[in-house]
Design an enzyme around this catalytic site. Sequence first.
Site, short mmCIF file in Angstrom:
data_model
loop_
_atom_site.label_atom_id
_atom_site.label_comp_id
_atom_site.label_asym_id
_atom_site.label_seq_id
_atom_site.Cartn_x
_atom_site.Cartn_y
_atom_site.Cartn_z
N ASP A 1 0.69 -1.06 -0.01
CA ASP A 1 -0.06 0.11 -0.02
C ASP A 1 0.77 1.17 -0.09
O ASP A 1 1.88 1.28 -0.58
CB ASP A 1 -0.70 -0.09 1.35
CG ASP A 1 -2.14 0.75 0.93
OD1 ASP A 1 -2.24 1.92 0.63
OD2 ASP A 1 -3.43 0.22 0.96
N HIS B 1 -3.77 6.08 2.85
CA HIS B 1 -4.66 4.82 2.51
C HIS B 1 -4.33 3.71 3.30
O HIS B 1 -4.77 2.84 4.10
CB HIS B 1 -4.54 4.65 1.08
CG HIS B 1 -5.15 3.64 0.76
ND1 HIS B 1 -4.87 2.35 0.38
CD2 HIS B 1 -6.64 3.57 0.33
CE1 HIS B 1 -5.83 1.66 -0.05
NE2 HIS B 1 -6.96 2.49 -0.17
N SER C 1 -11.14 -0.91 -1.14
CA SER C 1 -10.00 -0.95 -0.07
C SER C 1 -10.09 -1.40 1.06
O SER C 1 -9.20 -1.80 2.07
CB SER C 1 -9.24 0.62 -0.48
OG SER C 1 -8.82 0.68 -1.53
#
Length: 878
Positions: free
Chosen positions: A158, A207, A530
């Site tokens: 990520d 994220h 996600s």
Amino acid sequence: MVRSAVFLSLLATISGVIARGSGQTSKVVPGAYIFEFENDQDTAAFYKQLNGEGSTRMKFNYKLFKGVSVQLKDLSNHESKAQKMAQLPAVKNMWPVTLIQAPNPKVEWVASSTSPALQARDVSPTDPSNFPPHQMVQIDKLRAKGFTGKGVKVAVIDTGIDYTHPALGGCFGAGCLVSFGTDLVGDNYSGFNTPVPDNDPKDCAGHGSHVAGIIAAQENPYGFTGGAPDVTLGAYRVFGCEGQAGNDVLIAAYNKAFEDGAQIITASIGGPSGWAEEPWAVAVSRIVEAGVPCTVSAGNDGDHGLFFASTAANGKKVLAVASVDNKNIPTVFSLSSYKVDSGDSQQFGYVSSSKAWKGVTKPVYAVTLDTTIPDDACSPLPDSTPDLSNYIVLVRRGTCTFVQKAQNVAAKGAKYLLYYNNIAGALSVDVSTVTQITAAGMVQDSTGAAFIAAIKDGKTVTLSMVDPDSATKQIQFADNKATGGALSTYTSWGPTWEVDVKPQISSPGGNILSTYPVALGGYATLSGTSMACPLTAAAVALVAQARGTFDPALIENLLATTANPQVFNDGAQFYDFLAPVAQQGGGLIQAYDAAFATTLLSPSSLTFNDTDHFVRKRQITLKNTSKQRVTYKLNHVPTNTFYTLSGDSPYPAAFPNEAIAAHASVKLALQTVTLPAGKSITIDVLPTPPKGVDAKRLGLWSGYITVNGTDGSALSVPYQGLTGSLHKQQVLFPEDSWIAKSTDENLNPVENGTVFTIPAPGNAQSTDVLPSLVVSPAFGSRQIRVDLVLLSAPPKNTKIKTTKFLDTTSIGQPAGAPILWASRGPSPISWSGELTDNKFAPPGTYKAVFHALRIFGNEKKKEDWDVSESPAFTIKYA
Ligand SMILES: *[C@@H]1O[C@H](CO)[C@@H](O)[C@H](O)[C@H]1NC(C)=O
Ligand SMILES: *[C@@H]1O[C@H](CO)[C@@H](O)[C@H](O)[C@H]1NC(C)=O
Ligand SMILES: *[C@@H]1O[C@H](CO)[C@@H](O)[C@H](O)[C@H]1NC(C)=O
Ligand SMILES: *[C@@H]1O[C@H](CO)[C@@H](O)[C@H](O)[C@H]1NC(C)=O
Ligand SMILES: *[C@@H]1O[C@H](CO)[C@@H](O)[C@H](O)[C@H]1NC(C)=O
């Protein structure tokens, strides 16, 4: 900045054109290639051949992937150089480096970085054993039994992880929660430049820290933990602070995580494709085959409807995870107080949209006293309205935009505006364009109703608003009646272009509370596949711990067959049929049932392909591993058939695809079976496709084979088939290619005959206006050829070499062609005049002829190629 002759697109789609809002686009990096070798000796031979003409982006010295990715220096002839190197006997595969955009889930809210720590909370729903997403997938039940993922190594591919966050362990390295991993790219990596790796995988984007918290957040003031808080995390950072990641970086990250001993690898990353042969998908499939379960988010392109699978989720054996909306929406409120007449001060919470609330104490003016009005303040307020500047104006949400309502109240002098919601929860709204409004916010529907009830009684309600920067915060969970438990409208639909079942399973991803980088506020609620993917990775950790195995096939079968299929919801309402397999796979995972199932049902899904390749019979296998005799009843529950095409249009329809009540019937070789100890049985499954389906519209039928045991077990296997022929489907229509300007993100067509004056051969920059050769297939194509046909007379004394493909005589293909593994939608190739053979095309007038290979097409057959010719355009070199 990288000097680049061409900006190409391989896997389709330009942000804002087709991958609207998903942030998932794919582009080719000019001159960058992945070469895969058989062994390390070959690597040395390769470098000899490279002869200093390129620099290494990434070395792949891995058990499952040996090779390099290189950036060739001379961009004017990179294609031919790469082709030459690909001819070396040692080279097993060559692919261009393509870029995958950083995932872009919807940020619902982020805690303010300047706000004091949460001081109060609504304790009951935030008890870690009682966290709504965990209850939805039975993680709470596994946790109650003491399963925490202890000792399991989970790698997160990520944007990195903010390991300084107290709820993410506070440190990086041995003994820390984030105990392994690396930064493969460096802060400045954009995708186009060479990665500069370092050892510090700290997150600067947000994220990855949210994803990590979903897996393993420790106890915190917001009252939740990750699904498997005793795992150790590996942070494999593949994005810079902004920008995209090359598939070479993703391949390296997966292999590195695998070799570092990760037992589960998860990536909430993807780009539109639908082809299992795409190189990143191939690399992930190998790792699954080597024994490590890999979860990948299904994608956030649900608005495109059926047939929009993304890579690497579309890989064989990769667990593609769809998103389900949370049943309880977490909202952080700023606490303030109100008085009715001169009564006691009472508490209420609001979500601020502006920080100008400081010191505001004013009476409430409700635009109407009707708490069910659908379109409050959508029209100009009546003349009888008083001057609103000394009030906090209360308006109900609904019908028109927040801005329109704000303009209407501002026209009467309002400066302070509070909306009350028309559904559960509250959100931050943006009315900054209405400059007269100095402060805005939202309260829950029940709070608005309480104020209005008092006003109706003839009382005055006075609010004392506390500045959101200093207000005590309270987190509340609102019941999501509209979509709680339903598949999220944004979740991408399968199947793949070859009718493989995608996604495999679903998990909560809509409105998920988790950690966020400390510098960005520390906590946030995000929505996307996600978020569904890491919760599944946590569930895999718990199931693996409970069962003592990481066998990917077993875990996939257990998760998919114990999952609960959910009812269809189009974002507004629930229907009386199940969501199709192409949207939810096996359904919402049930981790406890997966961990303790004693009846093993396999495989994880059945596909009967399309009509041309209809598979008459498939099999399921039941195995009794329990100590008791169990009798099973088998059945099937179909759902509606969803049409890929709407009406007569040959283009796939957008969400929601039309559904008709046509169901396959399924003959099961056995309807009842009693299995003695340790025995297994294989049962034939013979479907009859539904009647009354218009094959021309490609009806995808699906449902679930159900198995109910006398031991209380209730399992199901999703199945699907397609009525219609994908091979007959025209993938490219004559009008679907055009010429645009390479600098135009929207790819608007230019006029027929437009003249492009482009830089001399080898001198083009990314900012130059080049002709963009755009092809927009209606369906996926594993190969699109691009042939350039010279329409004008060749320049004097220039010998033109031509090649022929089918009926097209051309001077060759532009560098960057052919386009491989394309999804549907526009794929542009910016053309600097360079051809694949390293030569530059002479100046002149051209058309581009695109040949797209049909699904299941044979390259050797002319009729399997659909053709589209662009309008004419002219290039002149400056
Ligand atoms: C990143 O880029 C910025 C601006 O170009 C530069 O100042 C900085 O030194 C770079 N950082 C690294 C680690 O290369
Ligand atoms: C459907 O049939 C085609 C042709 O035999 C085959 O290539 C493809 O793999 C099949 N799809 C699946 C999912 O088995
Ligand atoms: C399945 O059921 C039988 C009872 O007939 C039981 O004895 C047996 O242990 C079970 N199977 C396995 C593999 O244990
Ligand atoms: C099988 O079990 C499920 C879940 O308990 C139940 O909804 C369903 O009705 C059962 N089916 C049969 C045929 O008993
Ligand atoms: C485009 O221009 C070419 C000549 O440059 C002409 O032959 C052709 O008919 C034109 N096409 C259209 C659709 O106007």
